[in-house]
Motif scaffolding. Structure first.
Motif, short mmCIF file in Angstrom:
data_model
loop_
_atom_site.label_atom_id
_atom_site.label_comp_id
_atom_site.label_asym_id
_atom_site.label_seq_id
_atom_site.Cartn_x
_atom_site.Cartn_y
_atom_site.Cartn_z
N ASP A 14 1.19 4.13 -2.84
CA ASP A 14 1.03 5.57 -2.59
C ASP A 14 2.22 6.35 -3.12
O ASP A 14 2.07 7.40 -3.74
CB ASP A 14 0.91 5.85 -1.08
CG ASP A 14 -0.44 5.44 -0.51
OD1 ASP A 14 -1.37 5.19 -1.30
OD2 ASP A 14 -0.56 5.37 0.74
N GLN A 32 2.22 9.23 -5.93
CA GLN A 32 2.74 10.58 -5.72
C GLN A 32 3.78 10.90 -6.79
O GLN A 32 3.76 11.98 -7.39
CB GLN A 32 3.37 10.69 -4.32
CG GLN A 32 2.33 10.64 -3.20
CD GLN A 32 2.97 10.57 -1.80
OE1 GLN A 32 4.14 10.88 -1.63
NE2 GLN A 32 2.19 10.18 -0.82
N SER A 68 -0.91 14.27 -1.25
CA SER A 68 0.14 13.42 -0.68
C SER A 68 0.10 13.42 0.84
O SER A 68 0.36 12.40 1.48
CB SER A 68 1.52 13.91 -1.13
OG SER A 68 1.59 13.97 -2.53
N GLU A 87 -1.92 10.79 2.55
CA GLU A 87 -1.29 9.46 2.55
C GLU A 87 -0.11 9.41 3.52
O GLU A 87 0.10 8.42 4.23
CB GLU A 87 -0.83 9.11 1.13
CG GLU A 87 -1.99 8.98 0.17
CD GLU A 87 -1.59 8.96 -1.31
OE1 GLU A 87 -2.45 8.66 -2.13
OE2 GLU A 87 -0.42 9.24 -1.62
N ASN A 110 0.82 -1.21 0.00
CA ASN A 110 0.00 0.00 0.00
C ASN A 110 0.85 1.25 0.00
O ASN A 110 0.59 2.19 -0.75
CB ASN A 110 -0.84 0.04 1.29
CG ASN A 110 -2.30 -0.12 1.00
OD1 ASN A 110 -2.75 0.19 -0.10
ND2 ASN A 110 -3.04 -0.60 1.96
#
Lengths: 248, 307
Positions: free
Chosen positions: A44, A48, A126, A129, A40
């Motif tokens: 992410d 990004q 971002s 996250e 995960n």
């Protein structure tokens, strides 16, 4: 090359390289749940990176996001040296990520106030996250630091080993200063104080000792890296380099 | 009495739930089948994981990683379903490491080029879906519900795999050659994923009566072949079976002899990657021990503090 292009590229590079490192954990995690969590985080980071590369590509006008990621050489990458460091054991990875997550949290908080609307939007996205990443790495630091003697030793060792790559996070060069004066860039040097407070707080909770101030590595902004990066790129860029005419 | 009532429920298409009475052999059969299925998801992460760091674009990288992550998630559902039968995940993993539990032999083949990511998604997931769609109607409740969830994601994976193959088949000459080579290597192992022919399948009897299994190996295999041949034609690839021919009368494809010697040899541990796949899993598990121990020790200390 515009300053804004280079500035955007630097952010993208750190995200991509950390994402690449995290993806190496896939099928190697200590538990199935943790394997999923690390994938995960990796996803992410790639997301990004993709966002910032897309913007950089738009600013540049001649190269695509994929060309920026897969067709540049080692000396043309501007990521922090911290993120290219090897995964080591699970503790090493958590320490590396924690040190970088705290920085990212502070950095994106500031960048979300940038006058550049695209950077500001990418930073806000971002940040959501990164908050999760920071919680994840902090919790593991506390668990491993306070777990067994073996786990405490392992994370303390990792902390000593990686500390020298944290100085670079707060550096400012002419390009940063120019963009800071235009209200676009973040003042990295101003993040140091809050970074220290946050890091110290977690280290106390994790029963870990903050390393003595040591020699600090530098160079990422100039495209100078540790020997790790060449191997990451040769693996990651293999297909694009071996079959330059192919579309995938 | 119990057994009669149990069979009546099954015949009436009612699901068996964890707390219901069930024959020991039904429980054993399910543990064997579900754990084999769970281990397949987990070991299956390796051949695809092999290409994550080398995926050729940002998009390809994200799609592949998300896919392998889905497989890990499927493994989790299936281990949980299996635990409802009274066996722990730890024990199941131990059985895998001791070679007592199996996983699908298809994952003992290496992935040698990027086109293999296409072939695995298209053919291996494609074959798995045919089997899993059928298993959505299996008689054990937790397994059946797990399959419903898993099928949704698998059909997505199959489309993504097919997309990679299609893209490569219309790419440069080198890419097309890679795609054809991947199809050549994965075709036969994929159609053997359905297991031995019905005439040689030792466990089909009770499994069909108990409705654990809803269709025979041969019926599922035929269904898969009939679906896939046209897909290969559309993208200009050739299925490596000279005997493949449309049979007007059966409204199905006739196909050539499968190499059962190879099949049993791989099942019995002598495939190209059997040793590596298991060693990889054991290594990750062993290297993670100190982390699991630390997490347990920390949780225990927290409990003491709380009390």
């Amino acid at each position: 090359m515009s300053s804004l292009f280079t500035y955007t590229l630097r952010i993208a590079d750190s995200s991509l390289i950390l994402g690449q490192r995290m993806s190496e954990w896939c099928s190697n995690g200590p538990t199935l749940e943790e394997d999923i969590a690390m994938s995960n985080i990796s996803l992410d980071m790639f997301g990004q990176a993709n966002g910032f590369y897309q913007y950089a590509a738009q600013l540049d006008g001649t190269k695509s996001a994929d060309e920026l990621a897969f067709r540049r050489n080692e000396r043309e990458f501007f990521n922090h040296q911290l993120v290219e460091q090897e995964n080591g054991n699970f503790g090493t990875t958590m320490v590396r990520n924690f040190l970088h997550d705290v920085f990212n949290f502070l950095f994106y908080t500031e960048l979300s106030k940038s006058k550049d609307e695209t950077l500001s939007a990418l930073a806000s996205k971002s940040l959501k996250e990164v908050k999760y990443h920071l919680r994840h790495s902090s919790n593991w630091l506390i668990r491993l630091g306070g777990g067994t003697e073996e786990s405490n030793t392992k994370v303390q060792d990792a902390l000593e080993e990686l500390w020298m790559y944290t100085g670079e996070l707060f550096e400012m060069d002419n390009l940063d200063t120019e963009l800071l004066n235009n209200g676009i860039a973040v003042d990295n040097s101003a993040l140091k104080l809050e970074w220290d407070i946050m890091v110290n707080k977690t280290l106390v909770k994790a029963k870990l000792t903050r390393p003595e101030e040591v020699y600090m590595a530098t160079g990422g902004k100039k495209g100078l890296h540790t020997e790790c990066l060449g191997f990451i790129l040769s693996e990651m860029q293999f297909l694009q380099r071996a079959y330059p005419d192919a579309k995938w | 009495m119990n057994e009669k009532y149990f069979q009546e429920r099954i015949d009436a298409e009612k699901k068996i739930e964890p707390k219901d009475w069930m024959p020991d052999d039904y429980r054993k059969h399910l543990i064997r089948q579900i754990s084999q299925h769970a281990h397949s998801e987990i070991i299956g992460m390796q051949p695809e994981g092999n290409w994550i760091t080398r995926a050729p674009s940002l998009r390809a990288k994200m799609i592949l990683l998300a896919k392998v992550q889905d497989e890990a998630g499927h493994g989790l559902y299936l281990y949980s379903a299996c635990e409802t039968l009274g066996i722990s995940r730890e024990k199941l993993v131990q059985q895998l490491h001791e070679g007592k539990a199996k996983y699908s032999s298809i994952f003992n083949y290496p992935t040698l080029s990027w086109a293999d990511m296409g072939a695995v998604g298209w053919l291996v997931d494609g074959a798995a879906i045919v089997n899993q769609v059928s298993l959505q109607r299996t008689s054990y409740g937790p397994y059946s519900r797990g399959m419903v969830k898993i099928c949704k994601e698998e059909s997505f994976h199959q489309r993504q795999g097919y997309e990679i193959m299609a893209e490569m088949a219309k790419g440069t000459a080198e890419q097309k050659a890679m795609a054809q080579d991947a199809l050549n290597r994965f075709w036969w192992p994929s159609i053997m994923m359905f297991g031995p022919q019905d005439s040689d399948s030792p466990r089909s009897g009770n499994a069909m009566k108990w409705k654990i299994k809803r269709q025979t190996n041969d019926a599922l295999r035929q269904d898969f072949i009939d679906k896939t041949v046209g897909q290969a034609e559309v993208i200009g690839l050739t299925i490596p079976d000279p005997d493949l021919k449309w049979n007007e009368e059966r409204q199905s494809y006739d196909f050539g002899e499968m190499d059962w010697e190879e099949f049993w040899s791989v099942v019995n541990g002598n495939g190209p990657c059997n040793k590596q796949r298991l060693a990889h899993h054991k290594k990750a598990y062993d290297q993670g021990k100190w982390v699991r121990d630390a997490a347990k020790a920390y949780a225990k200390k927290q409990e003491l503090v709380a009390n």
